[in-house]
Design a protein around this motif. Sequence first.
Motif, PDB file in Angstrom:
ATOM      1  N   MET A 212       0.823  -1.219   0.000  1.00 57.17           N
ATOM      2  CA  MET A 212       0.000   0.000   0.000  1.00 57.17           C
ATOM      3  C   MET A 212       0.853   1.264   0.000  1.00 57.17           C
ATOM      4  SD  MET A 212      -2.853  -1.299   2.804  1.00 57.17           S
ATOM      5  CE  MET A 212      -4.025   0.047   2.562  1.00 57.17           C
ATOM      6  N   ARG A 213       2.181   1.105   0.003  1.00 58.84           N
ATOM      7  CA  ARG A 213       3.128   2.225   0.075  1.00 58.84           C
ATOM      8  C   ARG A 213       2.943   3.045   1.356  1.00 58.84           C
ATOM      9  NH1 ARG A 213       5.463   2.701  -5.130  1.00 58.84           N
ATOM     10  NH2 ARG A 213       4.868   0.795  -6.240  1.00 58.84           N
ATOM     11  N   ARG A 214       2.505   2.374   2.400  1.00 59.39           N
ATOM     12  CA  ARG A 214       2.337   3.031   3.706  1.00 59.39           C
ATOM     13  C   ARG A 214       3.555   2.662   4.551  1.00 59.39           C
ATOM     14  NH1 ARG A 214      -3.958   1.867   5.167  1.00 59.39           N
ATOM     15  NH2 ARG A 214      -3.244   2.574   7.236  1.00 59.39           N
ATOM     16  N   TYR A 215       4.644   3.367   4.276  1.00 55.69           N
ATOM     17  CA  TYR A 215       5.941   2.982   4.820  1.00 55.69           C
ATOM     18  C   TYR A 215       6.047   3.203   6.324  1.00 55.69           C
ATOM     19  CZ  TYR A 215       7.199   2.874  -0.110  1.00 55.69           C
ATOM     20  OH  TYR A 215       7.238   2.589  -1.450  1.00 55.69           O
ATOM     21  N   ASP A 216       5.456   4.259   6.836  1.00 61.14           N
ATOM     22  CA  ASP A 216       5.551   4.515   8.277  1.00 61.14           C
ATOM     23  C   ASP A 216       4.902   3.383   9.068  1.00 61.14           C
ATOM     24  OD1 ASP A 216       6.898   6.853   7.838  1.00 61.14           O
ATOM     25  OD2 ASP A 216       5.145   8.153   8.034  1.00 61.14           O
ATOM     26  N   GLU A 217       3.736   2.922   8.579  1.00 65.70           N
ATOM     27  CA  GLU A 217       3.064   1.829   9.275  1.00 65.70           C
ATOM     28  C   GLU A 217       3.871   0.541   9.166  1.00 65.70           C
ATOM     29  OE1 GLU A 217       1.599   3.950   7.235  1.00 65.70           O
ATOM     30  OE2 GLU A 217      -0.490   4.354   7.798  1.00 65.70           O
ATOM     31  N   ALA A 218       4.461   0.288   7.979  1.00 69.54           N
ATOM     32  CA  ALA A 218       5.285  -0.913   7.812  1.00 69.54           C
ATOM     33  C   ALA A 218       6.487  -0.877   8.749  1.00 69.54           C
ATOM     34  CB  ALA A 218       5.754  -1.026   6.358  1.00 69.54           C
ATOM     35  N   LEU A 219       7.097   0.294   8.875  1.00 70.37           N
ATOM     36  CA  LEU A 219       8.248   0.433   9.770  1.00 70.37           C
ATOM     37  C   LEU A 219       7.839   0.221  11.227  1.00 70.37           C
ATOM     38  CD1 LEU A 219      11.243   1.111   9.897  1.00 70.37           C
ATOM     39  CD2 LEU A 219      10.622   3.534  10.026  1.00 70.37           C
ATOM     40  N   SER A 220       6.682   0.734  11.577  1.00 65.07           N
ATOM     41  CA  SER A 220       6.192   0.557  12.940  1.00 65.07           C
ATOM     42  C   SER A 220       5.954  -0.920  13.247  1.00 65.07           C
ATOM     43  CB  SER A 220       4.884   1.340  13.126  1.00 65.07           C
ATOM     44  OG  SER A 220       4.348   1.125  14.405  1.00 65.07           O
ATOM     45  N   VAL A 221       5.398  -1.653  12.285  1.00 65.03           N
ATOM     46  CA  VAL A 221       5.154  -3.085  12.485  1.00 65.03           C
ATOM     47  C   VAL A 221       6.478  -3.837  12.648  1.00 65.03           C
ATOM     48  CG1 VAL A 221       4.267  -5.189  11.409  1.00 65.03           C
ATOM     49  CG2 VAL A 221       2.925  -3.081  11.306  1.00 65.03           C
ATOM     50  N   ALA A 222       7.477  -3.493  11.799  1.00 64.98           N
ATOM     51  CA  ALA A 222       8.783  -4.143  11.902  1.00 64.98           C
ATOM     52  C   ALA A 222       9.407  -3.895  13.273  1.00 64.98           C
ATOM     53  CB  ALA A 222       9.707  -3.637  10.800  1.00 64.98           C
ATOM     54  N   ASN A 223       9.257  -2.689  13.780  1.00 59.84           N
ATOM     55  CA  ASN A 223       9.809  -2.382  15.107  1.00 59.84           C
ATOM     56  C   ASN A 223       9.046  -3.122  16.217  1.00 59.84           C
ATOM     57  OD1 ASN A 223      11.982  -0.668  14.445  1.00 59.84           O
ATOM     58  ND2 ASN A 223      10.575   1.026  14.064  1.00 59.84           N
ATOM     59  N   GLN A 224       7.740  -3.348  15.988  1.00 59.16           N
ATOM     60  CA  GLN A 224       6.985  -4.159  16.943  1.00 59.16           C
ATOM     61  C   GLN A 224       7.546  -5.577  16.996  1.00 59.16           C
ATOM     62  OE1 GLN A 224       2.941  -3.140  15.302  1.00 59.16           O
ATOM     63  NE2 GLN A 224       2.381  -3.142  17.466  1.00 59.16           N
ATOM     64  N   MET A 225       7.873  -6.114  15.825  1.00 60.00           N
ATOM     65  CA  MET A 225       8.462  -7.450  15.775  1.00 60.00           C
ATOM     66  C   MET A 225       9.774  -7.498  16.551  1.00 60.00           C
ATOM     67  SD  MET A 225       7.848  -8.536  11.781  1.00 60.00           S
ATOM     68  CE  MET A 225       8.506 -10.193  12.018  1.00 60.00           C
ATOM     69  N   LEU A 226      10.591  -6.465  16.403  1.00 57.90           N
ATOM     70  CA  LEU A 226      11.879  -6.428  17.103  1.00 57.90           C
ATOM     71  C   LEU A 226      11.693  -6.302  18.612  1.00 57.90           C
ATOM     72  CD1 LEU A 226      13.954  -4.165  14.693  1.00 57.90           C
ATOM     73  CD2 LEU A 226      14.364  -6.574  15.212  1.00 57.90           C
ATOM     74  N   ALA A 227      10.649  -5.561  18.997  1.00 60.92           N
ATOM     75  CA  ALA A 227      10.387  -5.423  20.433  1.00 60.92           C
ATOM     76  C   ALA A 227       9.998  -6.768  21.042  1.00 60.92           C
ATOM     77  CB  ALA A 227       9.289  -4.395  20.667  1.00 60.92           C
ATOM     78  N   LEU A 228       9.276  -7.579  20.254  1.00 63.51           N
ATOM     79  CA  LEU A 228       8.858  -8.891  20.731  1.00 63.51           C
ATOM     80  C   LEU A 228       9.998  -9.897  20.698  1.00 63.51           C
ATOM     81  CD1 LEU A 228       5.370  -9.098  18.983  1.00 63.51           C
ATOM     82  CD2 LEU A 228       5.760  -9.048  21.458  1.00 63.51           C
ATOM     83  N   ALA A 229      10.880  -9.770  19.692  1.00 63.11           N
ATOM     84  CA  ALA A 229      11.966 -10.750  19.527  1.00 63.11           C
ATOM     85  C   ALA A 229      13.220 -10.026  19.066  1.00 63.11           C
ATOM     86  CB  ALA A 229      11.557 -11.825  18.529  1.00 63.11           C
ATOM     87  N   PRO A 230      13.967  -9.409  19.984  1.00 60.18           N
ATOM     88  CA  PRO A 230      15.105  -8.555  19.602  1.00 60.18           C
ATOM     89  C   PRO A 230      16.201  -9.276  18.836  1.00 60.18           C
ATOM     90  CG  PRO A 230      14.479  -8.192  21.888  1.00 60.18           C
ATOM     91  CD  PRO A 230      13.722  -9.394  21.428  1.00 60.18           C
ATOM     92  N   ASP A 231      16.315 -10.563  18.978  1.00 60.78           N
ATOM     93  CA  ASP A 231      17.376 -11.306  18.284  1.00 60.78           C
ATOM     94  C   ASP A 231      16.824 -12.238  17.212  1.00 60.78           C
ATOM     95  OD1 ASP A 231      19.449 -10.171  19.826  1.00 60.78           O
ATOM     96  OD2 ASP A 231      18.989 -11.558  21.469  1.00 60.78           O
ATOM     97  N   ASP A 232      15.615 -11.964  16.768  1.00 54.77           N
ATOM     98  CA  ASP A 232      14.977 -12.819  15.755  1.00 54.77           C
ATOM     99  C   ASP A 232      15.388 -12.357  14.363  1.00 54.77           C
ATOM    100  OD1 ASP A 232      13.417 -14.422  14.210  1.00 54.77           O
ATOM    101  OD2 ASP A 232      11.502 -13.773  15.048  1.00 54.77           O
ATOM    102  N   ARG A 233      16.011 -13.218  13.604  1.00 53.51           N
ATOM    103  CA  ARG A 233      16.445 -12.893  12.249  1.00 53.51           C
ATOM    104  C   ARG A 233      15.265 -12.446  11.386  1.00 53.51           C
ATOM    105  NH1 ARG A 233      19.680 -14.814   7.805  1.00 53.51           N
ATOM    106  NH2 ARG A 233      18.811 -13.679   6.021  1.00 53.51           N
ATOM    107  N   ALA A 234      14.113 -13.096  11.544  1.00 56.38           N
ATOM    108  CA  ALA A 234      12.951 -12.778  10.709  1.00 56.38           C
ATOM    109  C   ALA A 234      12.540 -11.316  10.873  1.00 56.38           C
ATOM    110  CB  ALA A 234      11.782 -13.698  11.051  1.00 56.38           C
TER     111      ALA A 234
END
Length: 478
Positions: A212-234
């Motif tokens: 959808m070219r909604r980059y801010d939301e995509a970035l926010s989701v990626a950071n949520q993933m990192l918060a849940l799993a800081p050492d997760d390669r995915a």
Amino acid sequence: MEDIPEREGAAESGAAAQNGTADVRRREEQEWTDRGNEAARAGDYEQAVAAFERAVAANPDSARSRYNLALAQQYLGDRELAIAGYRRAIDLDPGLIEAYVNLGHLYSELGLYEEAIETFQQALEIDPENDELYVSLGDAYRLQNLYQDAVQAYRQALILNPDHPLASANLRDVRGRINDQLRRLMAQEAEIDENPADPARYGELASIYLDMRRYDEALSVANQMLALAPDDRAAYDVLAQVYEQMGERDQAAQTYERIVGLAPEDATAWERLAYWRSLQGQTEAALQAYRRALELDPQLQSARFGLAETCMEAERYEEAASAYQELIAAADNLQEEELAAAYAGLADAYNALGRYEEAIATASDLLRRFEDDAEGYYQLATAYDALGRYQEAIENYENAIESDPLNADYYNDLADTYREVKRYNEAVEMARQAIALDPSLVLAYETLAQIYQEMGRPDEAREILAQASELRQASEAL
């Protein structure tokens, strides 16, 4: 089928009206234009092209004649030649709206959607009340999945013409696509709600936001993933995907640095790190990463291409030549276009090293394997040019242009060779065509200025050099 328009009479200056030669050339241009139109109306576009070529020869500064020629070439299916012609017509007459329209549609047909969007936007600056242009712009946005931009373009078309059927239909189509995206988005949000602690469920959500070219939301989701799993390669893979699509080179490089730390045996991750390091201008770091990728996977030919190209940019031509030689030696593992690129790269490296006979031999091998390869002709021309064999250089530059009419560098180098042999009018034409195809090519302005200087036209040379200086300063400011 659209009839090719006859040339409109241009207002003549007093000086031109007194110039008998100019009058003769205009009459000759009009005569060939009439013949071309007659052939086009009969559906004989080969004859139309031949006639319009004579009209252009009679008056090289006529934007309308170049437009006519490009239109006839378009009807013949010579789309790239037509694009080059339309670009030159616009260079001569920036207000020639028909050239922008046809050029934009050709870009879309070739999948060059960003160029199509830019062209239609330029046309709308000239004719902002043109509803058809807004529809064309909306179509180009839609093909790029830029749906919100497409909605705005179609709406503007309907403001100008409420009864435009295509604008209404295409707007409904885009609305349907947006609704499909929203349904996917809501379904994935529901998946996450069932288990919000599962980082794997967030990756698909980020992918939808990227679509959808909604980059801010995509970035926010990626950071949520990192918060849940800081050492997760995915999680880092998703973050890298976001930064790559955003074109954020520093963040992309930093993310891949983290990925290779987590997965030091992943050759592809090292290759991506190398790519983004090269874009940062960190040549040594890029080369080290490419070498590491190849240590891990010697069959990763894309990394070997990256290594060779980075070496060329760093003027490490011997190492580049070695990399291209290794690619050619692994021909069985390459696609045909990859093998052709390896031969062209090797010839380019030899030319850069001043090993012109080897460049000629390599480019000749390329052309024997792949007939009419544009880069093969270009590398031959470059070598012949350096050896002072100008006629052979000219022939091969012309062959390269015939194979790839949209490469501005080919025209510029041919212009410089024409200058060497004092064929100044042809040199001006080629330099102007280079600028028309790539208005940001500073080297083409400098070539043109040098031609004008040698022709004894210092005022024009100074004007062109001033344009080159402005372009260079604008480029350095980015």
